[in-house]
Each structure stands twice: as structure tokens, then as C-alpha cells.
Design a protein around this motif. Structure first.
Motif, mmCIF file in Angstrom:
data_model
loop_
_atom_site.group_PDB
_atom_site.id
_atom_site.type_symbol
_atom_site.label_atom_id
_atom_site.label_comp_id
_atom_site.label_asym_id
_atom_site.label_seq_id
_atom_site.Cartn_x
_atom_site.Cartn_y
_atom_site.Cartn_z
ATOM 1 N N THR A 199 0.914 -1.249 0.040
ATOM 2 C CA THR A 199 -0.145 0.038 0.026
ATOM 3 C C THR A 199 0.762 1.329 -0.055
ATOM 4 O O THR A 199 0.626 2.290 -0.676
ATOM 5 N N VAL A 200 1.841 1.272 0.628
ATOM 6 C CA VAL A 200 2.986 2.539 0.863
ATOM 7 C C VAL A 200 3.420 2.636 -0.788
ATOM 8 O O VAL A 200 3.616 3.962 -1.239
ATOM 9 N N TRP A 201 3.674 1.500 -1.369
ATOM 10 C CA TRP A 201 4.473 1.668 -2.688
ATOM 11 C C TRP A 201 3.621 2.150 -3.817
ATOM 12 O O TRP A 201 3.515 2.738 -4.449
ATOM 13 N N ARG A 202 2.039 1.681 -3.325
ATOM 14 C CA ARG A 202 0.961 2.234 -4.368
ATOM 15 C C ARG A 202 0.740 3.844 -4.133
ATOM 16 O O ARG A 202 0.565 4.534 -4.951
ATOM 17 N N LEU A 203 0.962 4.077 -2.876
ATOM 18 C CA LEU A 203 0.713 5.539 -2.536
ATOM 19 C C LEU A 203 1.953 6.341 -3.112
ATOM 20 O O LEU A 203 1.682 7.403 -3.639
ATOM 21 N N LEU A 204 2.905 5.974 -3.136
ATOM 22 C CA LEU A 204 3.986 6.512 -3.774
ATOM 23 C C LEU A 204 4.165 6.573 -5.407
ATOM 24 O O LEU A 204 4.277 7.685 -5.971
ATOM 25 N N LYS A 205 3.648 5.559 -5.873
ATOM 26 C CA LYS A 205 3.262 5.482 -7.319
ATOM 27 C C LYS A 205 2.197 6.469 -7.674
ATOM 28 O O LYS A 205 2.227 6.943 -8.875
ATOM 29 N N ASP A 206 1.153 6.467 -6.906
ATOM 30 C CA ASP A 206 0.047 7.427 -7.305
ATOM 31 C C ASP A 206 0.304 8.718 -6.992
ATOM 32 O O ASP A 206 -0.450 9.834 -7.201
ATOM 33 N N GLY A 207 1.513 9.224 -6.458
ATOM 34 C CA GLY A 207 1.765 10.525 -5.981
ATOM 35 C C GLY A 207 1.073 11.096 -4.725
ATOM 36 O O GLY A 207 1.265 12.246 -4.522
ATOM 37 N N GLU A 208 0.625 10.122 -4.112
ATOM 38 C CA GLU A 208 -0.070 10.613 -2.611
ATOM 39 C C GLU A 208 1.096 10.931 -1.594
ATOM 40 O O GLU A 208 0.775 11.883 -0.849
ATOM 41 N N LEU A 209 2.123 10.258 -1.603
ATOM 42 C CA LEU A 209 3.313 10.503 -0.765
ATOM 43 C C LEU A 209 4.485 10.981 -1.759
ATOM 44 O O LEU A 209 4.753 10.350 -2.996
ATOM 45 N N GLU A 210 5.162 11.708 -1.335
ATOM 46 C CA GLU A 210 6.482 12.194 -2.019
ATOM 47 C C GLU A 210 7.653 11.458 -1.615
ATOM 48 O O GLU A 210 7.779 11.233 -0.528
ATOM 49 N N SER A 211 8.539 11.009 -2.624
ATOM 50 C CA SER A 211 9.680 10.245 -1.965
ATOM 51 C C SER A 211 10.827 10.749 -2.347
ATOM 52 O O SER A 211 11.200 11.687 -3.346
ATOM 53 N N VAL A 212 11.874 10.542 -1.750
ATOM 54 C CA VAL A 212 13.369 10.928 -1.923
ATOM 55 C C VAL A 212 14.192 9.516 -2.146
ATOM 56 O O VAL A 212 14.136 8.501 -1.375
ATOM 57 N N ARG A 213 14.980 9.356 -3.420
ATOM 58 C CA ARG A 213 15.767 8.322 -3.559
ATOM 59 C C ARG A 213 17.208 8.575 -3.460
ATOM 60 O O ARG A 213 17.830 9.699 -3.744
ATOM 61 N N ILE A 214 17.712 7.733 -2.470
ATOM 62 C CA ILE A 214 19.280 7.729 -2.354
ATOM 63 C C ILE A 214 19.909 6.454 -2.639
ATOM 64 O O ILE A 214 19.629 5.591 -2.198
ATOM 65 N N GLY A 215 20.625 6.568 -3.843
ATOM 66 C CA GLY A 215 21.353 5.054 -4.025
ATOM 67 C C GLY A 215 19.895 4.302 -4.588
ATOM 68 O O GLY A 215 19.060 4.752 -5.347
ATOM 69 N N ALA A 216 19.582 3.110 -4.059
ATOM 70 C CA ALA A 216 18.667 2.172 -4.371
ATOM 71 C C ALA A 216 17.469 2.282 -3.417
ATOM 72 O O ALA A 216 16.399 1.722 -3.639
#
Length: 89
Positions: A50-67
Motif C-alpha cells: 500500500t505504501v508503494w501504491r501511495l508513492l506510485k500514485d503521487g499521494e506521498l512524495e519520495s526521495v531516492r538515495i542510491g537504491a
């Protein structure tokens, strides 16, 4: 003896990716600034999927550091404000 010293010196130098993710995911004091997907799932009592889906849908903003993918505390707070009903009990 020389070979042993080289191994000790190599252990003293930590990989840069670990240092960056460690510094970025924790403030010096108090709450972490960046949360892992597992920490977000735990705080919201939802699954990692569900967290992954929220990230994919733009509901949560993510920060990528490396992998690794992190969610900022402010992004999580904004998400909670947007999805909190106005009811008081």
C-alpha cells in the motif's frame, strides 16, 4: 602484519552510500527526517504494498538515495492532514 593493518584501516572507512543514507534518514536529535517504506507502513498500520501504491500514485512524495526510497516526515504529515476527517470524538 602489514596485511592485517590494511584490513583494519579498510574497516574504518565506511562506504559513502551508507553514510549518506544514514545521515539523510536521521536528524541529530529527535524524530527521523526521512522514513523508510517499512517505517511509513508501520506508522500508518498499512502494508508495504500500500505504501508503494501511495508513492506510485503521487499521494506521498519520495526521495531516492542510491537504491533506497525514503518518505520525508513533512510529506507524511501533509498526507495525514489531507486524509484526516474533520470529525472529533
Amino acid at each position: 602484519m602489514n596485511r592485517h593493518r590494511r584490513r583494519q584501516n579498510a574497516r574504518q572507512h565506511t562506504p559513502m552510500i551508507w553514510m549518506v543514507s544514514s545521515l539523510a534518514s536521521r536528524e541529530l536529535y529527535g524524530e527521523p527526517y526521512l522514513l523508510s517504506q517499512d517505517e511509513v507502513a508501520h506508522r500508518l498500520s498499512i502494508s508495504r504494498t500500500t505504501v508503494w501504491r501511495l508513492l506510485k500514485d503521487g499521494e506521498l512524495e519520495s526521495v531516492r538515495i542510491g537504491a533506497r526510497t525514503f518518505v520525508s516526515k513533512s510529506s507524511l504529515d501533509q498526507f495525514l492532514i489531507r486524509h484526516t476527517s474533520g470529525r472529533s470524538e
